[in-house]
Motif scaffolding. Structure first.
Motif, PDB file in Angstrom:
ATOM      1  N   VAL A   1       0.951  -1.097  -0.054  1.00  0.00           N
ATOM      2  CA  VAL A   1      -0.124  -0.217   0.024  1.00  0.00           C
ATOM      3  C   VAL A   1       0.908   1.176  -0.034  1.00  0.00           C
ATOM      4  CG1 VAL A   1      -1.991  -0.998   1.232  1.00  0.00           C
ATOM      5  CG2 VAL A   1      -0.370   0.116   2.623  1.00  0.00           C
ATOM      6  N   THR A   2       0.419   2.348  -0.425  1.00  0.00           N
ATOM      7  CA  THR A   2       1.135   3.622  -0.564  1.00  0.00           C
ATOM      8  C   THR A   2       0.182   4.706  -0.436  1.00  0.00           C
ATOM      9  OG1 THR A   2       2.733   4.958  -1.765  1.00  0.00           O
ATOM     10  CG2 THR A   2       1.006   3.605  -3.006  1.00  0.00           C
ATOM     11  N   ALA A   3       0.369   5.955   0.123  1.00  0.00           N
ATOM     12  CA  ALA A   3      -0.449   7.090   0.136  1.00  0.00           C
ATOM     13  C   ALA A   3       0.024   8.024  -1.210  1.00  0.00           C
ATOM     14  CB  ALA A   3       0.083   7.825   1.382  1.00  0.00           C
ATOM     15  N   GLY A   4       0.805   7.216  -1.975  1.00  0.00           N
ATOM     16  CA  GLY A   4       1.290   7.783  -3.453  1.00  0.00           C
ATOM     17  C   GLY A   4      -0.198   7.882  -4.118  1.00  0.00           C
ATOM     18  N   PRO A   5      -0.416   8.864  -4.825  1.00  0.00           N
ATOM     19  CA  PRO A   5      -1.884   9.063  -5.583  1.00  0.00           C
ATOM     20  C   PRO A   5      -1.848   8.326  -6.809  1.00  0.00           C
ATOM     21  CG  PRO A   5      -0.488  10.848  -6.091  1.00  0.00           C
ATOM     22  CD  PRO A   5       0.354  10.251  -4.941  1.00  0.00           C
ATOM     23  N   GLU A   6      -2.783   7.712  -7.100  1.00  0.00           N
ATOM     24  CA  GLU A   6      -3.296   7.068  -8.438  1.00  0.00           C
ATOM     25  C   GLU A   6      -2.690   8.059  -9.626  1.00  0.00           C
ATOM     26  OE1 GLU A   6      -7.387   6.882  -8.450  1.00  0.00           O
ATOM     27  OE2 GLU A   6      -7.460   4.772  -7.552  1.00  0.00           O
ATOM     28  N   GLY A   7      -2.041   7.357 -10.606  1.00  0.00           N
ATOM     29  CA  GLY A   7      -1.588   8.194 -11.470  1.00  0.00           C
ATOM     30  C   GLY A   7      -0.025   8.414 -11.387  1.00  0.00           C
ATOM     31  N   PHE A   8       0.492   7.632 -10.264  1.00  0.00           N
ATOM     32  CA  PHE A   8       2.000   7.469 -10.338  1.00  0.00           C
ATOM     33  C   PHE A   8       2.381   6.000 -10.241  1.00  0.00           C
ATOM     34  CE2 PHE A   8       1.810  11.858  -8.636  1.00  0.00           C
ATOM     35  CZ  PHE A   8       2.801  12.439  -8.812  1.00  0.00           C
ATOM     36  N   ASP A   9       1.422   5.289 -10.812  1.00  0.00           N
ATOM     37  CA  ASP A   9       1.504   3.821 -10.859  1.00  0.00           C
ATOM     38  C   ASP A   9       2.723   3.462 -11.550  1.00  0.00           C
ATOM     39  OD1 ASP A   9      -1.284   4.696 -10.741  1.00  0.00           O
ATOM     40  OD2 ASP A   9      -2.026   2.962 -11.274  1.00  0.00           O
ATOM     41  N   ASN A  10       2.898   4.097 -12.729  1.00  0.00           N
ATOM     42  CA  ASN A  10       4.176   3.731 -13.444  1.00  0.00           C
ATOM     43  C   ASN A  10       5.432   3.686 -12.720  1.00  0.00           C
ATOM     44  OD1 ASN A  10       2.608   2.763 -15.689  1.00  0.00           O
ATOM     45  ND2 ASN A  10       2.650   4.658 -16.618  1.00  0.00           N
ATOM     46  N   TYR A  11       5.776   4.804 -11.764  1.00  0.00           N
ATOM     47  CA  TYR A  11       6.936   5.024 -11.244  1.00  0.00           C
ATOM     48  C   TYR A  11       6.969   3.818  -9.863  1.00  0.00           C
ATOM     49  CZ  TYR A  11       6.767   9.477 -13.467  1.00  0.00           C
ATOM     50  OH  TYR A  11       6.535  10.348 -14.519  1.00  0.00           O
ATOM     51  N   TYR A  12       5.840   3.659  -9.402  1.00  0.00           N
ATOM     52  CA  TYR A  12       5.943   2.452  -8.293  1.00  0.00           C
ATOM     53  C   TYR A  12       6.084   1.245  -8.845  1.00  0.00           C
ATOM     54  CZ  TYR A  12       4.421   5.690  -4.538  1.00  0.00           C
ATOM     55  OH  TYR A  12       4.437   6.448  -3.497  1.00  0.00           O
ATOM     56  N   LEU A  13       5.434   0.738  -9.901  1.00  0.00           N
ATOM     57  CA  LEU A  13       5.727  -0.225 -10.783  1.00  0.00           C
ATOM     58  C   LEU A  13       7.128  -0.774 -11.313  1.00  0.00           C
ATOM     59  CD1 LEU A  13       2.413  -0.577 -12.681  1.00  0.00           C
ATOM     60  CD2 LEU A  13       2.953  -2.067 -10.621  1.00  0.00           C
ATOM     61  N   ARG A  14       7.645   0.385 -11.799  1.00  0.00           N
ATOM     62  CA  ARG A  14       9.136   0.733 -12.299  1.00  0.00           C
ATOM     63  C   ARG A  14      10.076   0.219 -11.105  1.00  0.00           C
ATOM     64  NH1 ARG A  14      11.543   5.656 -14.807  1.00  0.00           N
ATOM     65  NH2 ARG A  14      11.777   6.325 -12.723  1.00  0.00           N
TER      66      ARG A  14
ATOM     67  N   PHE B   1      -2.933   2.033  -4.231  1.00  0.00           N
ATOM     68  CA  PHE B   1      -2.745   3.531  -4.450  1.00  0.00           C
ATOM     69  C   PHE B   1      -3.835   4.412  -3.599  1.00  0.00           C
ATOM     70  CE2 PHE B   1      -0.672   1.874  -7.694  1.00  0.00           C
ATOM     71  CZ  PHE B   1       0.711   2.252  -7.575  1.00  0.00           C
ATOM     72  N   ARG B   2      -3.487   5.799  -3.299  1.00  0.00           N
ATOM     73  CA  ARG B   2      -4.307   6.539  -2.352  1.00  0.00           C
ATOM     74  C   ARG B   2      -5.440   7.065  -3.792  1.00  0.00           C
ATOM     75  NH1 ARG B   2      -3.603  12.014  -2.447  1.00  0.00           N
ATOM     76  NH2 ARG B   2      -1.439  12.022  -2.578  1.00  0.00           N
TER      77      ARG B   2
END
Length: 93
Positions: free
Chosen positions: A54-67, A81-82
């Motif tokens: 889980v992360t408080a990072g917002p949806e839309g940053f998915d690619n950065y987290y997946l990378r 995501f948040r």
């Protein structure tokens, strides 16, 4: 089931500054040493062991987290995501 936060648990962010957070979030290799191996070894011990991140990072940053997760070889079943429009504190509660 192991539920783990990403930021400052498996990934070093260590900042309250939104600008610094974005800068650090763009990096692929700012993981805490050994966390991927620890989680993956725990997961190998049983087919019943599942990992949810889980992360408080917002949806839309998915690619950065997946990378980041792919680069550091984290194995997981679920990633949350948040949602957009939800404040970080509301999401964590």
């Amino acid at each position: 089931l192991l539920i783990s936060d990403i930021d400052d648990t498996i990934r070093a962010m260590n900042t309250q500054s939104p600008i610094a957070m974005v800068r650090r979030g763009l990096r692929k290799s700012n993981d805490f040493s050994g966390m991927s191996a620890l989680y993956n070894e725990w997961k190998k011990q049983s087919t019943e062991h599942k990992v949810a991140l889980v992360t408080a990072g917002p949806e839309g940053f998915d690619n950065y987290y997946l990378r980041f997760l792919n680069f550091t070889r984290f194995v997981y079943e679920h990633l949350a995501f948040r949602p957009k429009g939800v404040k970080t504190f509301e999401h964590k509660v």
